[in-house]
Scaffold this motif. Structure first.
Motif, PDB file in Angstrom:
ATOM      1  N   PHE A  86      35.873  33.297  30.987  1.00 10.54           N
ATOM      2  CA  PHE A  86      36.458  32.721  30.730  1.00 10.54           C
ATOM      3  C   PHE A  86      37.665  33.240  30.334  1.00 10.54           C
ATOM      4  O   PHE A  86      38.808  33.153  30.628  1.00 10.54           O
ATOM      5  CB  PHE A  86      36.788  31.307  30.304  1.00 10.54           C
ATOM      6  N   SER A  87      37.200  33.967  28.617  1.00 11.77           N
ATOM      7  CA  SER A  87      37.945  34.671  27.868  1.00 11.77           C
ATOM      8  C   SER A  87      38.521  35.782  28.732  1.00 11.77           C
ATOM      9  O   SER A  87      39.536  36.031  28.383  1.00 11.77           O
ATOM     10  CB  SER A  87      37.047  34.496  26.324  1.00 11.77           C
ATOM     11  N   LYS A  88      37.998  36.458  28.949  1.00 12.26           N
ATOM     12  CA  LYS A  88      38.008  37.726  29.700  1.00 12.26           C
ATOM     13  C   LYS A  88      39.577  37.785  30.981  1.00 12.26           C
ATOM     14  O   LYS A  88      40.585  38.323  30.806  1.00 12.26           O
ATOM     15  CB  LYS A  88      37.268  38.345  29.970  1.00 12.26           C
ATOM     16  N   THR A  90      41.357  34.615  30.950  1.00 11.55           N
ATOM     17  CA  THR A  90      42.926  33.653  30.632  1.00 11.55           C
ATOM     18  C   THR A  90      43.627  34.677  31.267  1.00 11.55           C
ATOM     19  O   THR A  90      44.751  33.946  30.957  1.00 11.55           O
ATOM     20  CB  THR A  90      42.253  33.391  28.884  1.00 11.55           C
ATOM     21  N   GLN A  91      44.314  35.758  30.804  1.00 11.67           N
ATOM     22  CA  GLN A  91      45.485  36.647  30.733  1.00 11.67           C
ATOM     23  C   GLN A  91      46.228  36.484  32.707  1.00 11.67           C
ATOM     24  O   GLN A  91      46.620  35.921  32.524  1.00 11.67           O
ATOM     25  CB  GLN A  91      45.138  38.260  30.261  1.00 11.67           C
ATOM     26  N   TRP A  93      44.639  33.640  34.431  1.00 13.00           N
ATOM     27  CA  TRP A  93      45.197  32.322  34.361  1.00 13.00           C
ATOM     28  C   TRP A  93      46.797  32.074  34.266  1.00 13.00           C
ATOM     29  O   TRP A  93      47.231  31.034  34.885  1.00 13.00           O
ATOM     30  CB  TRP A  93      44.572  31.690  34.054  1.00 13.00           C
ATOM     31  N   LEU A  94      46.840  32.694  33.194  1.00 15.29           N
ATOM     32  CA  LEU A  94      48.526  31.887  31.907  1.00 15.29           C
ATOM     33  C   LEU A  94      49.238  32.990  33.186  1.00 15.29           C
ATOM     34  O   LEU A  94      50.568  32.657  32.584  1.00 15.29           O
ATOM     35  CB  LEU A  94      48.283  32.705  30.393  1.00 15.29           C
TER      36      LEU A  94
END
Length: 264
Positions: A86-88, A90-91, A93-94
């Motif tokens: 998820f954190s990897k 995030t960029q 999705w954003l």
């Protein structure tokens, strides 16, 4: 632009996902590609959006004989089983550019929105931590009901079976839970669990390379006898987990999509 049936296979959607990941993290894309078993993600087949909300027991479209016309709204689900993904990502999705086309065969796709929370018209959208899944699992609900939305089959030895026995279903869930959750379900047992309702049949998902026979429909299991609350909680936690991890083989290619449903 039009999407032709030969590009709507699980193989092509798998490649599209890895392309999306590699767009923000090439090493991660390579790692996910090279995973051999129990991959850290699942994918749905591409679905044509309808104005009606999905019925409770819904079989998703997993094969196409006609092209999807240009300008057709579609949805596609990506499920991540490894929390670190998820954190990897995030960029990704954003920073999705709605004007940037992604390619599915000869077709251009434009991503218009991303849903990560429950939606009244989209029961496949959700997010939950493993800790939350376990803590919120019931320790008294004895009925476990599943809806198989795309064909599910299970490997037994050298061959596949499409019959969702309790061992096939819960061993599939347990192995993925233990690989990714970090929460051990010690002394897990399904000795008290038995099927008490089923309305299932086999369907064939075929592409140009292979034929996949799996189970679709609804099945319920019930916990009988004097069973400790912690054992009931473990079974319920795995049943709730099915929404994210799917069941059986080829979940990274759209097969084995399963949701727990109310047994009323």
């Amino acid at each position: 632009s039009p999407i032709y049936p030969q590009f709507l296979t699980g193989r092509h959607l798998h490649a599209l996902f890895l392309n999306l990941v590699s767009h923000v993290d090439i090493e991660l894309g390579t790692h996910l590609h090279d995973e051999k078993t129990e991959k850290a993600f699942t994918l749905s087949p591409l679905q044509i959006t309808t104005k009606k909300s999905l019925p409770r027991h819904n079989i998703l479209q997993y094969s196409h004989t006609q092209p999807i016309p240009a300008n057709t709204p579609c949805w596609w689900r990506i499920s991540l089983l490894d929390d670190t993904l998820f954190s990897k990502l995030t960029q990704l999705w954003l920073n999705i550019n709605p004007k940037h086309p992604w390619h599915l065969g000869s077709a251009d796709l434009y991503i218009t929105s991303i849903l990560g929370t429950p939606q009244s018209t989209q029961p496949w959208a959700n997010a939950c931590s493993y800790t939350q899944l376990y803590e919120e699992a019931s320790d008294c609900d004895r009925t476990i009901s599943f809806s198989f939305a795309t064909p599910a089959a299970f490997r037994q030895g050298k061959f596949d079976t499409a019959l969702p026995t309790k061992d096939c279903v819960f061993n599939s869930l347990l192995s993925r839970w233990h690989k990714y959750s970090g929460i051990e379900l010690s002394d897990f047992s399904i000795d008290s669990l038995f099927p008490n309702f089923f309305n299932i049949h086999t369907e064939i998902a075929a592409d140009s390379r292979s034929k996949f026979i799996g189970c679709v429909g609804e099945i319920s299991y019930r916990i009988f006898g004097d069973v400790e609350a912690v054992r009931i909680k473990q079974i319920n936690a795995l049943a709730d987990f099915a929404l994210y991890c799917g069941l059986g083989r080829k979940t990274p290619m759209g097969m084995g999509m399963v949701r727990r449903v109310n047994s009323a």
